[in-house]
Motif scaffolding. Sequence first.
Motif: not given
Length: 294
Positions: A136, A139, A216, A219-220, A223-224, A226-227, A282
């Motif tokens: 994470a 990224h 987590e 990771e959230r 994820g944002h 990545a969006d 995002s």
Amino acid sequence: MQRVVVDPEVPGEVADLFRQNGPLLYRLRTKRPPRDVDAPRVPGALMGFFGGSVAVVGGGLVFAGAPIPQAVVLLIPLIIFYLFILGVVYLARKPSPVDSVERLLYAHSRQWHGRFLILEDFDYDARHQLGRVQRAIDHILRSRVNAMGMLDSVRNSVMLPAEEWEIARLLNKLSSLRAKHRHLAKGGRSPEVLAAMAPLERALAASEAAVLARVEALERYAGHVADAERALRAQGQIEVLRAHLPEYEQLVAETGAARFSGPEIRHLSGDADMLQRALRESVRSAHEAFRHLG
């Protein structure tokens, strides 16, 4: 492959050395220290023997009646021979590059003991969670939106390594405690033992859940990010298409197909606006996740 986790307080060049040599750090921990870590290159006893022998031979020549200049001349071949031997010994004892890295790692690992964690410091479950954390973070830090300053790149570069270290430190403690807990439970579980261990197991489970929540949350955030990356990439592609829009409009006008294709082509501008809004949303979500993480 998971990397060595280093306390952000450790100097950058030392931290990089640790991260690049995880297996060697493990070997240093499980075997004797590197040989001759603090020893000189050439043994002092050998140098003393050579110096003493030159003095004895020179004194013998003078005692035998040889003039001092002649004695010095006669000693030159012996001195050259001894210097050759010393050079051979020096080169034989000179450490290889691997030995040099091992010595340096050994010295730094003693100085910064407890400020870095290697793969073997974690049990299987902890390794899995640490891998999630590191993927994470990588990224986020390597994303274009971070490099372009659309995120708080300065705080990311400071806070995310600190969060990695804190989670790794907790996972290391959990690994150690789980091992002790399994050992305590080996002797059988009578009702009395089960009753006594129940509060300990609840405390362990609560701690595991708290650490998992931090993993987590990271990771959230990723994820944002990545969006936002997907929206940014799509926006760039749409902008390239928009640059060619006049060519398509001219073509459909010349072929008389405007009544069929014109509306579809004009939707391109609307798509670009929609992607711009998606990108802003995002990035806003990523900022909110970052604040929650902090």
